[in-house]
Write an enzyme that holds these catalytic residues in place. Structure first.
Site, PDB file in Angstrom:
ATOM      1  CD  GLU A 228      10.900   6.195   4.798  1.00 27.67           C
ATOM      2  OE1 GLU A 228      11.272   5.287   5.555  1.00 27.67           O
ATOM      3  OE2 GLU A 228      11.456   7.298   4.758  1.00 27.67           O
ATOM      4  CB  CYS A 262       7.293  -1.320   7.017  1.00 25.73           C
ATOM      5  SG  CYS A 262       6.360   0.165   7.403  1.00 25.73           S
TER       6      CYS A 262
HETATM    7  P1  NAD Z   1       8.141  -4.383  -3.435  1.00 25.65           P
HETATM    8  O1  NAD Z   1       9.488  -3.778  -3.201  1.00 25.65           O
HETATM    9  O2  NAD Z   1       8.071  -5.733  -4.011  1.00 25.65           O
HETATM   10  O3  NAD Z   1       7.306  -3.423  -4.421  1.00 25.65           O
HETATM   11  C1  NAD Z   1       7.105  -2.070  -4.138  1.00 25.65           C
HETATM   12  C2  NAD Z   1       6.743  -1.348  -5.429  1.00 25.65           C
HETATM   13  O4  NAD Z   1       7.884  -1.298  -6.295  1.00 25.65           O
HETATM   14  C3  NAD Z   1       5.638  -2.003  -6.229  1.00 25.65           C
HETATM   15  O5  NAD Z   1       4.792  -0.986  -6.730  1.00 25.65           O
HETATM   16  C4  NAD Z   1       6.403  -2.697  -7.352  1.00 25.65           C
HETATM   17  O6  NAD Z   1       5.602  -2.920  -8.502  1.00 25.65           O
HETATM   18  C5  NAD Z   1       7.486  -1.682  -7.614  1.00 25.65           C
HETATM   19  N1  NAD Z   1       8.696  -2.166  -8.292  1.00 25.65           N
HETATM   20  C6  NAD Z   1       9.180  -3.442  -8.342  1.00 25.65           C
HETATM   21  N2  NAD Z   1      10.361  -3.439  -9.020  1.00 25.65           N
HETATM   22  C7  NAD Z   1      10.615  -2.166  -9.385  1.00 25.65           C
HETATM   23  C8  NAD Z   1      11.691  -1.506 -10.077  1.00 25.65           C
HETATM   24  N3  NAD Z   1      12.750  -2.196 -10.538  1.00 25.65           N
HETATM   25  N4  NAD Z   1      11.634  -0.168 -10.253  1.00 25.65           N
HETATM   26  C9  NAD Z   1      10.598   0.557  -9.772  1.00 25.65           C
HETATM   27  N5  NAD Z   1       9.558  -0.002  -9.113  1.00 25.65           N
HETATM   28  C10 NAD Z   1       9.571  -1.346  -8.917  1.00 25.65           C
HETATM   29  O7  NAD Z   1       7.345  -4.288  -2.039  1.00 25.65           O
HETATM   30  P2  NAD Z   1       5.892  -4.846  -1.675  1.00 25.65           P
HETATM   31  O8  NAD Z   1       5.937  -6.334  -1.591  1.00 25.65           O
HETATM   32  O9  NAD Z   1       4.858  -4.204  -2.518  1.00 25.65           O
HETATM   33  O10 NAD Z   1       5.713  -4.254  -0.180  1.00 25.65           O
HETATM   34  C11 NAD Z   1       6.231  -4.864   0.969  1.00 25.65           C
HETATM   35  C12 NAD Z   1       7.529  -4.168   1.369  1.00 25.65           C
HETATM   36  O11 NAD Z   1       7.276  -2.789   1.589  1.00 25.65           O
HETATM   37  C13 NAD Z   1       8.085  -4.692   2.689  1.00 25.65           C
HETATM   38  O12 NAD Z   1       9.475  -4.820   2.577  1.00 25.65           O
HETATM   39  C14 NAD Z   1       7.727  -3.589   3.688  1.00 25.65           C
HETATM   40  O13 NAD Z   1       8.565  -3.511   4.820  1.00 25.65           O
HETATM   41  C15 NAD Z   1       7.842  -2.374   2.828  1.00 25.65           C
HETATM   42  N6  NAD Z   1       7.080  -1.263   3.400  1.00 25.65           N
HETATM   43  C16 NAD Z   1       7.774  -0.223   3.956  1.00 25.65           C
HETATM   44  C17 NAD Z   1       7.080   0.832   4.536  1.00 25.65           C
HETATM   45  C18 NAD Z   1       7.811   1.999   5.128  1.00 25.65           C
HETATM   46  O14 NAD Z   1       7.216   3.059   5.226  1.00 25.65           O
HETATM   47  N7  NAD Z   1       9.054   1.843   5.532  1.00 25.65           N
HETATM   48  C19 NAD Z   1       5.691   0.829   4.536  1.00 25.65           C
HETATM   49  C20 NAD Z   1       5.008  -0.247   3.959  1.00 25.65           C
HETATM   50  C21 NAD Z   1       5.724  -1.287   3.375  1.00 25.65           C
END
Ligand code: NAD
Length: 457
Positions: A228, A262
């Site tokens: 997501e 999001c």
């Molecule tokens: P992010 O993508 O920076 O990080 C998300 C997670 O991924 C973190 O736990 C991070 O440590 C981990 N991560 C980073 N690189 C990785 C890799 N290479 N492999 C595996 N894991 C890795 O996102 P964020 O800044 O924590 O959150 C904000 C984002 O989340 C926004 O884009 C928002 O729209 C999205 N979001 C989506 C939903 C939804 O349900 N669609 C809900 C909430 C937030």
């Protein structure tokens, strides 16, 4: 040297909420091994799983005041929203606890004479959950609760900025579960990658760029994956609405929790004469309570990091350079916190990043559309398709517009924000990958179907 994870309070950046070692690949591997050992018995535990998840919900309720304080402090979520998130966390656990009693499959006719066949669910094994910081309790739980309910073990790798919330939640839940069945591993990309490489099913929420890497990694090991991701959510306002009421609602949908959802409204598309509606929206935004997220009335607090603040400022400045006009006039608290004023921009030229990319903060564009058809085209003209809003009293327009919007959720006369945990959730295009999560959809994702044919000997 071991990397550390340090999470600080966005409203008081000198307040270090937690400072812990990041989990190395070896730590992740051993956690997954232990989880796999615990899962075998758990999958057979039957109604004991109900008891454990209900006890976990009770534990969350008992700790709710502390959890609310921690959410406010660690991710700067305004108090009222933090309290709602804690209540939702408890409710999700109760909801999935009861789903354990749902039918596990069906009985069918089979080919051999005097035979029948059963289909039934089987857990995958260890679920690897990778989560963002903005819903630091609800997102981990809306993944972990169904994973556990349907017989999996869980290893959660939370976002660094929400590490303390995840560890607190993990401690409450793990105390009600068999040893090693649910583990929380602090870390960032390295730990996330190690986790995705080890587990039997992957559920990820976060940005689109990281999500794509997670999909590739899961495909490499051949495990089911759901992601997501981001949004660039439109709300279309037709010319028959109660202007004041809709403006009030959109102000909160775009700027509540400083736009860090999001599902936040990023583009307000006004059909017809946009002037009067835009004025009402600007007035509503100018009146939103802004400040310390610990205050009961606050709607807009700080953003999560200094770089998130700078990104909002940079995008606003770039839109203005290209002809956009900032319509809002807000000042932010004179403090070290990462505050950025809620910003409405109109006149943004088509193709500008503000109308295309996700800017995760309090910034929103107003766009005038000459007709409903053009409004829908503008709404769909982004790579994302998470959620969309339509405001009108015209039922025919509702059905027509909803059917043409490319979005996983369409909200009619309701904010783009807000997700019901008992409904399937997910987007289209770059907003999602794989099956929906939450609601009954989660049972399909966290299990595989086994078909058993039984013939008379
Ligand atoms: P992010 O993508 O920076 O990080 C998300 C997670 O991924 C973190 O736990 C991070 O440590 C981990 N991560 C980073 N690189 C990785 C890799 N290479 N492999 C595996 N894991 C890795 O996102 P964020 O800044 O924590 O959150 C904000 C984002 O989340 C926004 O884009 C928002 O729209 C999205 N979001 C989506 C939903 C939804 O349900 N669609 C809900 C909430 C937030």
């Amino acid at each position: 040297m071991t990397a550390t994870i340090r999470s600080v309070s966005p409203q008081r950046p000198d307040d270090v909420v937690i400072d812990v070692s990041a989990s190395s690949a070896a730590v992740v591997e051993s956690a997954v091994d232990r989880a796999r050992g615990a899962q075998r018995e758990w999958a057979r535990a039957g109604a004991a799983r109900v008891v454990a998840l209900v006890a976990a919900a009770d534990a969350v309720r008992k700790a709710s005041s502390e959890l609310v304080e921690l959410v406010v402090r660690e991710v700067g979520k305004p108090r009222a929203e933090a309290a709602a998130e804690v209540a939702r966390t408890e409710a999700i656990l109760r909801y999935y606890a009861q789903q354990i009693y749902d039918p596990e499959g069906a009985v069918h006719l089979a080919s051999p004479p005097r035979s029948f066949a059963l289909t039934r669910r089987q857990a995958h094994g260890v679920a690897g959950l990778v989560t963002p910081w903005n819903f630091p309790l609800a997102i981990p739980v809306w993944k972990a609760a169904p994973a556990l309910a349907f017989g999996n073990a869980v290893v959660l790798k939370p976002a660094p900025a929400a590490t303390a919330c995840a560890l607190a939640l993990g401690e409450l839940l793990a105390a009600q579960l068999p040893d090693a069945l649910l583990q929380v591993l602090p870390g960032d990309a390295e730990a996330g990658e190690a986790l995705v490489a080890q587990v039997d099913v992957v559920s990820f929420t976060g940005s689109a760029a990281v999500g794509r890497a997670v999909v590739r990694a899961a495909a490499e090991t051949g495990v089911p994956v759901q992601c997501e991701l981001g949004g660039q959510n439109p709300a279309i306002v037709l010319d028959d609405v109660d202007i004041e009421a809709v403006a009030q609602q959109l102000a909160r949908a775009a700027f509540g929790y400083a736009g860090q959802k999001c599902t936040a409204t990023r583009r307000v598309i006004v059909v017809g004469n946009a002037r009067e509606f835009t004025d009402a929206l600007v007035t509503a935004v100018n009146a939103l309570p802004l400040g310390d997220p610990g205050a009961a009335e606050t709607v807009v607090g700080p953003v999560i990091t200094a770089s998130a603040r700078d990104r909002v400022r940079d995008v606003a400045a770039s839109a203005v350079r290209d002809g956009g006009r900032v319509l809002t006039r807000r000042t932010v608290p004179d403090s070290a916190g990462w505050y950025v004023p809620p910003t409405i921009v109109d006149n943004v030229p088509p193709g500008h990043e503000m109308l295309r990319d996700e800017v995760f903060g309090p910034i929103c564009a107003v766009i005038a559309a000459p007709s409903v058809t053009e409004a829908v085209d503008i709404a769909n003209a982004v790579p994302y398709g998470l959620t969309a809003g339509v405001y009108t009293r015209d039922l025919t327009a509702v059905m027509d517009v909803a059917g043409r919007l490319r979005a996983g959720q369409v909200k009619i006369n309701a904010p783009t924000t807000g997700v019901d945990f008992h409904l399937p959730f997910g987007g289209t295009k770059a907003s999602s990958y794989g099956p929906r999560e939450q609601g009954k959809a989660a049972a399909d994702f966290y299990t595989t179907t086994q078909t058993i044919t039984v013939a008379a000997p």
